[in-house]
Design a protein around this motif. Structure first.
Motif, short mmCIF file in Angstrom:
data_model
loop_
_atom_site.label_atom_id
_atom_site.label_comp_id
_atom_site.label_asym_id
_atom_site.label_seq_id
_atom_site.Cartn_x
_atom_site.Cartn_y
_atom_site.Cartn_z
N GLY B 36 0.78 -1.23 0.00
CA GLY B 36 0.00 0.00 0.00
C GLY B 36 0.81 1.28 0.00
N PHE B 38 3.18 4.28 -1.51
CA PHE B 38 3.40 4.96 -2.79
C PHE B 38 4.84 5.47 -2.76
N LEU B 161 1.60 -1.54 -8.85
CA LEU B 161 1.55 -0.71 -10.05
C LEU B 161 2.93 -0.08 -10.23
N LEU B 182 -4.34 10.46 -9.86
CA LEU B 182 -3.59 9.26 -9.50
C LEU B 182 -3.66 9.01 -7.99
N LEU B 183 -3.58 10.09 -7.22
CA LEU B 183 -3.67 9.95 -5.76
C LEU B 183 -5.03 9.39 -5.35
N TRP B 186 -5.13 5.79 -6.21
CA TRP B 186 -4.31 5.01 -5.29
C TRP B 186 -5.07 4.80 -3.98
N THR B 189 -7.82 2.18 -4.67
CA THR B 189 -7.44 0.81 -5.01
C THR B 189 -6.49 0.18 -4.00
N GLN B 190 -5.83 1.03 -3.16
CA GLN B 190 -4.92 0.50 -2.13
C GLN B 190 -3.77 -0.31 -2.72
N LYS B 191 -3.38 0.03 -3.97
CA LYS B 191 -2.27 -0.72 -4.57
C LYS B 191 -0.94 -0.18 -4.09
N THR B 192 0.08 -1.02 -4.20
CA THR B 192 1.44 -0.58 -3.92
C THR B 192 1.96 0.04 -5.22
N CYS B 193 2.38 1.34 -5.12
CA CYS B 193 2.81 2.03 -6.34
C CYS B 193 4.29 2.33 -6.28
N SER B 207 4.03 10.91 -2.95
CA SER B 207 4.60 9.74 -2.28
C SER B 207 4.35 9.64 -0.78
#
Lengths: 310, 261
Positions: B36, B38, B161, B182-183, B186, B189-193, B207
């Motif tokens: 999770g 960024f 991502l 994008l924020l 993020w 979706t709680q993805k690791t970016c 970030s």
């Protein structure tokens, strides 16, 4: 009146006035003028010889007039060729041996067969070359060498050989010669087209863990289509040349090549020139047909430019 | 969720053999990224930020050290489709519509037709491109194309991502709005970016962690845990805390350059 909203499409007359047709027509006129001048110049020798034999001296006007109507001119005037072409197409039954439609059909059959064979062969070998380094190194040089051999030297051999192995008629050897000429542009273009996707696009598919087959069908093949159609235009014209060359060696009595040969051997330049123009018109029609197919394909693929969506 | 890091690099090295001899692209990279997060990678050209991302994606093979992605080798992670990669150029296929492009990974991964349609609709909504599915890429602006390429990377629900300067070719106004989107994306979706960039404001704005890198050999100069709150309106960039963080990034970049000279 001619409101833009009412008439969004430009008529051909508007295009002429728009200046697009003018250069085209100018070039055409220039060619015809040069042709007429050359006909006068080249055919005058015969006129002067005849006059000398008869002991008369023609005026310039008489020379010019005579060069336009000779029965066996060195260089027929454009209208003579046009008249012969008209006479041997429209004025004949299509089954007549004097009809260029008949001979054209014979040549067209071998052309289409050769074109399809050549295209399939070219694409197949290109796919092999793109996927196998060994094939690239072992096949490509031979493909290049194959094109350095003059086809007129090879054609009689192919005909003799195919007769020797018991193949009747000329369709098969003509198809082979035609395919021999047309596979090469397809091969070269398709190798380039299939290799056209850049490293980034291949990387993208790698991130999806795509298989080689998936990369081929989803990326390489669609990316190569513009190259494919460019090659098709060259190949279809080359196929026609191949078919005609296959008809040139002695023995052929059917086909545009045979007509050209008969015309030149029996001293009938008008027949030769008419056959020559029939072949050129046929080539033009074939190239335009491929072009239309290209437009259709690119439009289906949503490509702009090339007559697709504006 | 487990506390194990999603991406972990330990004394990672990568040396390219070139015509001019070996070039050390990455040297002693130690980095741990939790689920999770960024993470932005910032640094001058040649600092190895893109190379590191490509290592994570298994598009480059490290020559030393260890790198795990979801606890696996990067190659295994790639095969299990652990990440979506967004390249600097949108790289949409011109012969496919926007929906067709987003569908591409789904076709390759063998999703059913109905599932494909469903996912395409959802991700296009996510990047605010609903209604553009039937358009061809050339009919869209550069920013919209890049959004479509993000949608394509999101379509198959990878948790990671990877983005390599996705907005580098866009003008600043478009870039600002895409950063804001994008924020939001993020957060939803709680993805690791992992995000590679040249831009200090972009790195600080986006970030939770900023990795400052320096070149020759490519190495980490500083790792900054962002003090910015999770909620980040665009005007946070005028706040004192933002300016201080940006200053620290700039210092890190300058120090890295000083070492190299």
């Amino acid at each position: 009146m001619t409101d833009a909203a009412v008439m969004p499409r430009r008529t051909s007359w508007q295009r002429v006035r728009g200046g697009k047709m003018l250069p085209v027509l100018s070039v055409l006129c220039a060619i015809v003028v040069i042709w007429y001048a050359a006909a006068v110049w080249m055919n005058a020798t015969w006129t002067l010889d005849q006059a000398a034999r008869a002991g008369t001296e023609p005026t310039f006007a008489e020379i010019v007039a005579d060069t336009m109507v000779q029965k066996r001119p060195l260089l027929p005037a454009p209208h003579q060729v046009a008249a012969t072409l008209w006479d041997q197409t429209i004025e004949q039954k299509v089954t007549s041996k004097r009809s260029l439609v008949f001979h054209g059909w014979i040549t067209l059959q071998a052309t289409i067969l050769g074109f399809v064979t050549g295209a399939v062969l070219g694409v197949a070998v290109a796919v092999g070359i793109v996927h196998s380094r060994t094939m690239d190194l072992s096949v490509m040089p031979w493909a290049v060498i194959s094109q350095t051999i003059p086809i007129v030297a090879l054609a009689p051999m192919i005909i003799v050989l195919s007769n020797a192995v018991g193949i009747d008629g000329r369709t098969v050897p003509k198809t082979i010669i035609s395919a021999y000429l047309s596979y090469f542009p397809v091969l070269v273009s398709m190798v380039k087209g299939l290799r056209s996707p850049g490293a980034a696009q291949r990387d993208l598919l790698k991130t999806y863990n795509a298989s080689g087959m998936q990369t081929f069908f989803k990326l390489r093949l669609p990316a190569s289509l513009p190259y494919f159609f460019a090659a098709m235009k060259v190949a279809v014209a080359a196929s026609l040349i191949g078919a005609i060359v296959g008809e040139l060696p002695t023995g052929a009595i059917q086909g545009l090549g045979a007509r050209m040969l008969i015309g030149s051997q029996f001293g009938e330049p008008l027949i030769m020139w008419a056959a020559l123009f029939a072949a050129a018109i046929l080539a033009g029609v074939l190239v335009i047909a491929v072009g239309l197919l290209e437009r259709l394909a690119l439009r289906l693929m949503g490509q702009p430019g090339q007559g697709g969506a504006r | 969720m487990t506390d194990a890091p999603v991406i972990e690099a330990k004394s990672l090295d990568l040396t390219f053999q070139t015509g001019d001899g070996p070039v050390q692209a990455l040297s002693d990279i130690n980095l741990s990224i939790a689920r999770g997060e960024f993470v932005s990678f910032i640094g001058p050209s040649g600092c190895g930020k893109t190379t590191f991302l490509r290592c994570v994606a298994a598009l480059e093979a490290p020559t030393g050290g260890t790198l795990t992605v979801n606890g696996m080798t990067p190659d295994k992670a790639r095969q299990s489709r652990a990440y979506g990669y967004v390249f600097q150029a949108a790289g949409l296929y011109p012969w496919r519509t926007i929906a067709g492009n987003v569908k591409l990974p789904l076709e390759i991964m063998g999703y059913s037709g109905a599932e494909q349609e469903d996912r395409v609709r959802k991700v296009l909504e996510l990047v605010e491109l609903s209604g553009f599915g039937k358009k061809y890429p050339w009919q869209l602006s550069g920013g919209m194309q890049q959004r479509a390429s993000i949608a394509r990377a999101l379509a198959f629900d990878a948790d990671i991502l990877l983005m390599d300067e996705p907005f580098g070719a866009l003008d600043e106004i478009v870039r600002d709005s895409l950063n804001e989107e994008l924020l939001k994306l993020w957060a939803r979706t709680q993805k690791t970016c992992l995000f590679v960039t040249h831009s200090i404001p972009e790195a600080v704005y986006l970030s939770t962690k900023i990795v400052v890198m320096s070149p020759r050999p490519g190495r980490i100069a500083d790792i900054i845990d962002s003090p910015l709150p999770a909620e980040r309106p665009l005007d946070i960039r005028d706040s004192q805390i933002f300016i201080e963080t940006a200053h620290r990034v700039r210092e890190g970049l300058r120090a890295g350059h000083g070492d190299a000279a």
